[in-house]
Design a protein around this motif. Sequence first.
Motif, mmCIF file in Angstrom:
data_model
loop_
_atom_site.group_PDB
_atom_site.id
_atom_site.type_symbol
_atom_site.label_atom_id
_atom_site.label_comp_id
_atom_site.label_asym_id
_atom_site.label_seq_id
_atom_site.Cartn_x
_atom_site.Cartn_y
_atom_site.Cartn_z
ATOM 1 N N THR A 35 0.824 -1.215 0.000
ATOM 2 C CA THR A 35 0.000 0.000 0.000
ATOM 3 C C THR A 35 0.857 1.264 0.000
ATOM 4 O O THR A 35 1.980 1.282 0.508
ATOM 5 N N ALA A 36 0.307 2.323 -0.584
ATOM 6 C CA ALA A 36 0.935 3.642 -0.549
ATOM 7 C C ALA A 36 0.549 4.307 0.775
ATOM 8 O O ALA A 36 -0.432 3.922 1.399
ATOM 9 N N PRO A 37 1.322 5.312 1.204
ATOM 10 C CA PRO A 37 0.986 5.984 2.471
ATOM 11 C C PRO A 37 -0.464 6.482 2.470
ATOM 12 O O PRO A 37 -0.925 7.056 1.489
ATOM 13 N N GLY A 38 -1.157 6.226 3.553
ATOM 14 C CA GLY A 38 -2.525 6.702 3.702
ATOM 15 C C GLY A 38 -3.590 5.807 3.081
ATOM 16 O O GLY A 38 -4.774 6.027 3.264
ATOM 17 N N GLN A 39 -3.146 4.811 2.351
ATOM 18 C CA GLN A 39 -4.092 3.907 1.687
ATOM 19 C C GLN A 39 -4.596 2.856 2.679
ATOM 20 O O GLN A 39 -3.786 2.170 3.293
ATOM 21 N N GLY A 108 -10.508 -1.149 5.103
ATOM 22 C CA GLY A 108 -10.102 -0.766 6.456
ATOM 23 C C GLY A 108 -8.936 -1.584 6.973
ATOM 24 O O GLY A 108 -9.040 -2.288 7.983
ATOM 25 N N LEU A 109 -7.816 -1.505 6.270
ATOM 26 C CA LEU A 109 -6.619 -2.261 6.683
ATOM 27 C C LEU A 109 -6.175 -1.842 8.089
ATOM 28 O O LEU A 109 -6.155 -0.660 8.418
ATOM 29 N N ASN A 110 -5.785 -2.830 8.885
ATOM 30 C CA ASN A 110 -5.298 -2.540 10.241
ATOM 31 C C ASN A 110 -3.903 -1.940 10.221
ATOM 32 O O ASN A 110 -3.523 -1.204 11.118
ATOM 33 N N ALA A 111 -3.132 -2.266 9.189
ATOM 34 C CA ALA A 111 -1.757 -1.775 9.059
ATOM 35 C C ALA A 111 -1.413 -1.739 7.577
ATOM 36 O O ALA A 111 -2.028 -2.461 6.783
ATOM 37 N N PRO A 112 -0.452 -0.894 7.194
ATOM 38 C CA PRO A 112 -0.053 -0.860 5.777
ATOM 39 C C PRO A 112 0.448 -2.231 5.320
ATOM 40 O O PRO A 112 0.988 -2.997 6.122
ATOM 41 N N LEU A 113 0.268 -2.523 4.044
ATOM 42 C CA LEU A 113 0.805 -3.768 3.481
ATOM 43 C C LEU A 113 2.226 -3.503 3.011
ATOM 44 O O LEU A 113 2.474 -2.562 2.256
ATOM 45 N N VAL A 114 3.139 -4.324 3.489
ATOM 46 C CA VAL A 114 4.554 -4.144 3.191
ATOM 47 C C VAL A 114 5.022 -5.289 2.296
ATOM 48 O O VAL A 114 4.703 -6.454 2.562
ATOM 49 N N ALA A 115 5.756 -4.943 1.240
ATOM 50 C CA ALA A 115 6.263 -5.958 0.310
ATOM 51 C C ALA A 115 7.016 -7.048 1.060
ATOM 52 O O ALA A 115 7.807 -6.757 1.963
ATOM 53 N N GLY A 116 6.776 -8.278 0.692
ATOM 54 C CA GLY A 116 7.453 -9.412 1.315
ATOM 55 C C GLY A 116 6.646 -10.057 2.432
ATOM 56 O O GLY A 116 6.912 -11.187 2.833
ATOM 57 N N LYS A 141 3.319 -7.925 -2.815
ATOM 58 C CA LYS A 141 4.368 -7.573 -3.781
ATOM 59 C C LYS A 141 4.629 -6.077 -3.746
ATOM 60 O O LYS A 141 3.782 -5.305 -3.294
ATOM 61 N N PRO A 142 5.789 -5.643 -4.242
ATOM 62 C CA PRO A 142 6.131 -4.215 -4.185
ATOM 63 C C PRO A 142 5.082 -3.363 -4.899
ATOM 64 O O PRO A 142 4.430 -3.809 -5.832
ATOM 65 N N LEU A 143 4.962 -2.146 -4.458
ATOM 66 C CA LEU A 143 4.013 -1.171 -5.011
ATOM 67 C C LEU A 143 4.169 -1.022 -6.515
ATOM 68 O O LEU A 143 3.215 -0.794 -7.247
#
Length: 145
Positions: A35-39, A108-116, A141-143
Amino acid sequence: MNKLITLSGLLGAMLLSGGVYAGDIQVEGAWARATAPGQDVAMVDVTITSSKAANLVGVTSAACKGVQIHTMTHDNGVMKMREVKSIELPAGKRIALGERGYHLMLMGLNAPLVAGATLPLTLNVKAGDKETQVEVRAEVKPLTY
Ligand SMILES: [Cu+2]
């Protein structure tokens, strides 16, 4: 808690070896973009094959408040997403969400999604009166993917 981690590891290993099987249902290639910031929403694509005629009737995830099944259409160049209640899984046919606009939408993601990282998903598949829960790990996967 330890049991949960072990189970997740096992499912992750199964996913890497080609897919998750739960009875008549095979799930493969589940992934989401970081995810991008704020998404706080994210799309997930996944391929499901049911050996018996069935329907995907719902999805849940501990990573977000709710998961919707969406279709996406282009209307005069404007992209529109719409929630559907279920997706038909004809017997023996690979249904690739992500093609023809179907996807899962994490709301409503609880936390950003991080690649890997991996995302836990539970797919509810109904064939006749029988409902099967399939535990899946979606790869993040990466943004830029
Ligand atoms: Cu959507």
